[in-house]
Design an enzyme around this catalytic site. Structure first.
Site, PDB file in Angstrom:
ATOM      1  N   ALA A  43       0.809  -1.218   0.000  1.00 32.11           N
ATOM      2  CA  ALA A  43       0.000   0.000   0.000  1.00 32.11           C
ATOM      3  C   ALA A  43       0.841   1.267   0.000  1.00 32.11           C
ATOM      4  O   ALA A  43       0.308   2.367   0.106  1.00 32.11           O
ATOM      5  CB  ALA A  43      -0.931   0.004   1.219  1.00 32.11           C
ATOM      6  N   LEU A  53       2.960   2.012   2.372  1.00 34.53           N
ATOM      7  CA  LEU A  53       3.037   2.438   3.774  1.00 34.53           C
ATOM      8  C   LEU A  53       4.242   1.812   4.481  1.00 34.53           C
ATOM      9  O   LEU A  53       4.279   1.736   5.702  1.00 34.53           O
ATOM     10  CB  LEU A  53       1.736   2.091   4.510  1.00 34.53           C
ATOM     11  N   ASP A 101      12.085   5.582   4.616  1.00 30.94           N
ATOM     12  CA  ASP A 101      11.239   4.579   5.252  1.00 30.94           C
ATOM     13  C   ASP A 101      11.892   4.010   6.504  1.00 30.94           C
ATOM     14  O   ASP A 101      11.260   3.907   7.563  1.00 30.94           O
ATOM     15  CB  ASP A 101      10.936   3.451   4.267  1.00 30.94           C
TER      16      ASP A 101
END
Length: 388
Positions: A124, A126, A173
């Site tokens: 996604a 994320l 990230d």
């Protein structure tokens, strides 16, 4: 949460006949600053309250015995054997992280029994991958009795992504999963690695994330292509701008002056990154002062740039952004993550959240034949050991 942790610990004891320690690392959503991290630029993410949990206990040998609970799959990795890279499975994240932690910390790791489970949506945009890498890295570090050096851990996780997974990601990230703070976004300078924490949780404004639930096959290959295109742009611009090392060093005025040097689509890729860095700094300033109208405008502009110049959007993402733009009370919306699917992030007045949810769900289902997922994440802390 306590029930979830207790169940995981109990399952570990049944499977491995020993008591585990538990470690967690969150996913993230990026408010603005997309595809700038691997260009030494600026990003503005926050960690979400969805995370990867790893239950772990040390072994007396050098084997990693791993159970991926959500997939109901097992794996066994011999750390004394030659590494295996880019299998194309979840084991790449586990082996890659363990190997790269060993290298970064210059230490031979102990073996371990591990159970991995995650609530971060997969595919996604994320950062489910960074959450796995950082959680596994935290576990093997602690079990080997090593100092919990967060910066080294983040770089080890990024190295695993590059070498074992095959995605040449920036540092955003992994740094977010490691360094995030509850209630705060992180303005991260991806060159100096300086972090400024900025409050994003206000009484009358929230952040909604809408998942297209699609991930087009272009994603991973095109990500690496974009990085190469940016590097090519820097090489061309260095003929005239000899002091630049990355697109971080290029100003909008530089691009205008030397526009003729850059062929398509290199010109567009550079234009996105240079303008996105400016937008990110301006958005951070707006969030600091509570100027959500300006922050939202910059988010709309970011999406247009990602769609038109960087060409990493898709029909589903564009549809959700356009739908959000038709709703009173939405300050801004944009795609978030690598692109070609995944999620949009929406800055929205809390009184308009229900309208955004219902309208986006209804219209998206009518257009594409299935409903998107809708999330209201809270900004969470970074990686830690979990007490229970």
């Amino acid at each position: 949460m306590e029930k979830e942790i207790g169940q995981l610990a109990s399952e570990f004891e049944k499977r491995f006949s020993s008591k585990p320690r538990l470690f967690q690392a969150p996913g993230r959503v990026n408010l603005i600053g997309e595809h700038t991290d691997y260009n030494d630029g600026f990003v503005l993410p926050f960690a979400i309250d969805r995370r990867t949990l790893v239950a772990a206990a040390a072994r007396d040998d050098r084997f990693l015995n791993v159970y991926a609970r959500d997939l109901d799959e097992t794996g066994r990795i011999d750390l004394s054997a030659d590494p295996e890279k880019q299998r194309g499975s979840w084991l790449d994240y586990v082996e890659g992280t363990a190997r790269c932690v060993s290298t970064r910390f210059n230490h031979q790791l102990r073996g371990a029994d591990l159970i991995i489970t995650s609530t971060v949506p997969i595919g996604a945009g994320l950062s489910s991958s960074a959450a796995i890498e950082v959680a596994v890295g935290s576990a093997v570090l602690h079990l080997s009795g090593l100092e919990f050096d967060r910066k080294k851990l983040a770089f080890a996780a990024q190295q695993a992504e590059h070498e074992f997974v095959g995605t040449r990601s920036g540092i955003m990230d992994q740094f977010t999963s490691v360094f995030a703070k509850e209630g705060k976004a992180m303005l991260l300078d991806c060159r100096s690695l300086d972090i400024e924490y900025i409050s994003v949780e206000k009484n009358d404004v929230g952040v909604a994330v809408i998942d297209t639930k699609v991930k087009h096959n272009l994603a991973s290959g095109e990500y690496n292509t974009r990085r190469r295109e940016c590097e090519e742009g820097v090489a061309i611009l260095k003929r005239k701008l000899r002091n630049i090392n990355s697109l971080r060093d290029v100003t909008p005025e530089d691009l205008i002056e030397h526009d003729a040097l850059l062929p398509d689509p290199i010109r567009q890729r550079c234009r996105h990154v240079v303008s996105e860095n400016c937008r990110t700094l301006d958005a951070a300033k707006a969030f600091r002062s509570g100027d959500f109208a300006t922050a939202g405008t910059l988010m709309w502009e970011s999406h247009r740039s990602l769609r038109d110049d960087y060409e990493v959007s898709c029909a589903e993402l564009d549809f959700l952004v356009d739908t959000a733009g038709s709703i009173d009370g939405v300050f801004g919306a944009r795609m978030t993550g690598g692109g070609f699917g995944g999620c949009t992030v929406n800055l929205v007045g809390k009184s308009a959240i229900d309208d955004l949810r219902s309208t986006a769900t209804e219209k998206y289902a009518a257009r594409f034949g299935f409903e998107p997922d809708f999330y209201l994440f809270k900004a969470a802390d970074g990686a830690s050991e979990v007490t229970f």
